[in-house]
Design a protein around this motif. Sequence first.
Motif, PDB file in Angstrom:
ATOM      1  N   THR A   1      32.609  25.621  39.209  1.00 53.05           N
ATOM      2  CA  THR A   1      31.695  25.615  38.071  1.00 53.05           C
ATOM      3  C   THR A   1      31.839  26.836  37.186  1.00 53.05           C
ATOM      4  O   THR A   1      31.264  26.875  36.103  1.00 53.05           O
ATOM      5  CB  THR A   1      30.235  25.544  38.563  1.00 53.05           C
ATOM      6  N   TYR A   2      32.585  27.834  37.610  1.00 53.00           N
ATOM      7  CA  TYR A   2      32.711  29.082  36.857  1.00 53.00           C
ATOM      8  C   TYR A   2      33.689  28.881  35.688  1.00 53.00           C
ATOM      9  O   TYR A   2      34.876  28.659  35.901  1.00 53.00           O
ATOM     10  CB  TYR A   2      33.208  30.187  37.791  1.00 53.00           C
ATOM     11  N   PRO A   3      33.204  28.927  34.426  1.00 50.05           N
ATOM     12  CA  PRO A   3      34.092  28.690  33.284  1.00 50.05           C
ATOM     13  C   PRO A   3      34.953  29.921  32.975  1.00 50.05           C
ATOM     14  O   PRO A   3      34.459  31.047  32.951  1.00 50.05           O
ATOM     15  CB  PRO A   3      33.124  28.407  32.139  1.00 50.05           C
ATOM     16  N   VAL A   4      36.233  29.688  32.740  1.00 50.98           N
ATOM     17  CA  VAL A   4      37.181  30.769  32.438  1.00 50.98           C
ATOM     18  C   VAL A   4      38.086  30.292  31.314  1.00 50.98           C
ATOM     19  O   VAL A   4      38.387  29.111  31.199  1.00 50.98           O
ATOM     20  CB  VAL A   4      38.042  31.121  33.675  1.00 50.98           C
ATOM     21  N   GLN A   5      38.513  31.231  30.491  1.00 55.50           N
ATOM     22  CA  GLN A   5      39.527  30.910  29.500  1.00 55.50           C
ATOM     23  C   GLN A   5      40.529  32.045  29.455  1.00 55.50           C
ATOM     24  O   GLN A   5      40.191  33.209  29.650  1.00 55.50           O
ATOM     25  CB  GLN A   5      38.930  30.645  28.126  1.00 55.50           C
ATOM     26  N   GLY A   6      41.773  31.690  29.221  1.00 59.73           N
ATOM     27  CA  GLY A   6      42.827  32.682  29.157  1.00 59.73           C
ATOM     28  C   GLY A   6      43.881  32.274  28.149  1.00 59.73           C
ATOM     29  O   GLY A   6      44.028  31.094  27.821  1.00 59.73           O
ATOM     30  N   LYS A   7      44.617  33.255  27.684  1.00 62.40           N
ATOM     31  CA  LYS A   7      45.697  33.026  26.728  1.00 62.40           C
ATOM     32  C   LYS A   7      47.014  32.969  27.490  1.00 62.40           C
ATOM     33  O   LYS A   7      47.284  33.806  28.356  1.00 62.40           O
ATOM     34  CB  LYS A   7      45.717  34.165  25.710  1.00 62.40           C
ATOM     35  N   VAL A   8      47.852  31.997  27.175  1.00 62.88           N
ATOM     36  CA  VAL A   8      49.140  31.824  27.842  1.00 62.88           C
ATOM     37  C   VAL A   8      50.109  32.866  27.298  1.00 62.88           C
ATOM     38  O   VAL A   8      50.368  32.923  26.088  1.00 62.88           O
ATOM     39  CB  VAL A   8      49.696  30.403  27.612  1.00 62.88           C
ATOM     40  N   ILE A   9      50.643  33.719  28.199  1.00 59.63           N
ATOM     41  CA  ILE A   9      51.599  34.741  27.761  1.00 59.63           C
ATOM     42  C   ILE A   9      53.004  34.479  28.292  1.00 59.63           C
ATOM     43  O   ILE A   9      53.957  35.081  27.801  1.00 59.63           O
ATOM     44  CB  ILE A   9      51.140  36.159  28.165  1.00 59.63           C
ATOM     45  N   GLU A  10      53.125  33.569  29.259  1.00 60.43           N
ATOM     46  CA  GLU A  10      54.444  33.215  29.799  1.00 60.43           C
ATOM     47  C   GLU A  10      54.348  31.838  30.430  1.00 60.43           C
ATOM     48  O   GLU A  10      53.351  31.498  31.063  1.00 60.43           O
ATOM     49  CB  GLU A  10      54.886  34.238  30.842  1.00 60.43           C
ATOM     50  N   LYS A  11      55.413  31.038  30.232  1.00 62.47           N
ATOM     51  CA  LYS A  11      55.456  29.694  30.810  1.00 62.47           C
ATOM     52  C   LYS A  11      56.841  29.478  31.401  1.00 62.47           C
ATOM     53  O   LYS A  11      57.813  29.297  30.677  1.00 62.47           O
ATOM     54  CB  LYS A  11      55.159  28.638  29.736  1.00 62.47           C
ATOM     55  N   VAL A  12      56.923  29.573  32.711  1.00 61.69           N
ATOM     56  CA  VAL A  12      58.158  29.256  33.427  1.00 61.69           C
ATOM     57  C   VAL A  12      57.778  28.216  34.485  1.00 61.69           C
ATOM     58  O   VAL A  12      57.293  27.158  34.120  1.00 61.69           O
ATOM     59  CB  VAL A  12      58.821  30.531  34.020  1.00 61.69           C
ATOM     60  N   ASN A  13      57.974  28.490  35.763  1.00 62.11           N
ATOM     61  CA  ASN A  13      57.475  27.579  36.798  1.00 62.11           C
ATOM     62  C   ASN A  13      55.961  27.665  36.902  1.00 62.11           C
ATOM     63  O   ASN A  13      55.305  26.714  37.293  1.00 62.11           O
ATOM     64  CB  ASN A  13      58.095  27.902  38.150  1.00 62.11           C
ATOM     65  N   PHE A  14      55.432  28.829  36.605  1.00 67.17           N
ATOM     66  CA  PHE A  14      53.993  29.069  36.604  1.00 67.17           C
ATOM     67  C   PHE A  14      53.553  29.402  35.187  1.00 67.17           C
ATOM     68  O   PHE A  14      54.360  29.800  34.347  1.00 67.17           O
ATOM     69  CB  PHE A  14      53.630  30.242  37.526  1.00 67.17           C
ATOM     70  N   ILE A  15      52.255  29.279  34.941  1.00 61.42           N
ATOM     71  CA  ILE A  15      51.660  29.672  33.669  1.00 61.42           C
ATOM     72  C   ILE A  15      50.975  31.017  33.909  1.00 61.42           C
ATOM     73  O   ILE A  15      50.130  31.127  34.786  1.00 61.42           O
ATOM     74  CB  ILE A  15      50.604  28.639  33.202  1.00 61.42           C
ATOM     75  N   TYR A  16      51.355  32.025  33.150  1.00 56.77           N
ATOM     76  CA  TYR A  16      50.752  33.352  33.293  1.00 56.77           C
ATOM     77  C   TYR A  16      49.711  33.530  32.197  1.00 56.77           C
ATOM     78  O   TYR A  16      49.987  33.302  31.017  1.00 56.77           O
ATOM     79  CB  TYR A  16      51.824  34.435  33.224  1.00 56.77           C
ATOM     80  N   LEU A  17      48.503  33.933  32.610  1.00 52.76           N
ATOM     81  CA  LEU A  17      47.363  34.004  31.706  1.00 52.76           C
ATOM     82  C   LEU A  17      46.883  35.431  31.516  1.00 52.76           C
ATOM     83  O   LEU A  17      46.898  36.237  32.437  1.00 52.76           O
ATOM     84  CB  LEU A  17      46.202  33.168  32.267  1.00 52.76           C
ATOM     85  N   ASP A  18      46.432  35.712  30.295  1.00 51.58           N
ATOM     86  CA  ASP A  18      45.844  36.993  29.944  1.00 51.58           C
ATOM     87  C   ASP A  18      44.392  36.736  29.571  1.00 51.58           C
ATOM     88  O   ASP A  18      44.107  35.946  28.678  1.00 51.58           O
ATOM     89  CB  ASP A  18      46.604  37.597  28.758  1.00 51.58           C
TER      90      ASP A  18
END
Length: 131
Positions: free
Chosen positions: A27-44
């Motif tokens: 239930t905890y809302p989070v938002q992040g900006k995508v800074i890298e997309k390879v096999n994983f998505i890295y969020l800032d």
Amino acid sequence: MQFYKKVLLTLSAAGTMVSCVPVSMMTYPVQGKVIEKVNFIYLDYDNDGIADARMYISGSSDKNNQCYFRDYLMLGDTIKYRTTKDNPVELDADLYRNVVLDSINCKSAADLKRIYEINFIRSKIGHDKKR
């Protein structure tokens, strides 16, 4: 030998069930900006350009609307999701999920599914993707 097989299967199934967090606890809302997309998505999270979390989104399954999110997601996009209150750093939207994906740049899962289907049709005739 049959007894040991049953015990092993029971224990492995119990481990699998324990590792999957119930949707009602996310239930905890989070938002992040995508800074890298390879096999994983890295969020800032704090706009400093440094990765604060890593998320796995499968691109091959429409389970949990993952392929729609993975196909649409690009660098610089804002992704919104819900997770547990402890806000883990290692996020997984696949089999052992601890994330429920909500939107990318205010586009809901239904919007992303429609864009995914349009892109699929366009790819069959050689047209560019819709963004």
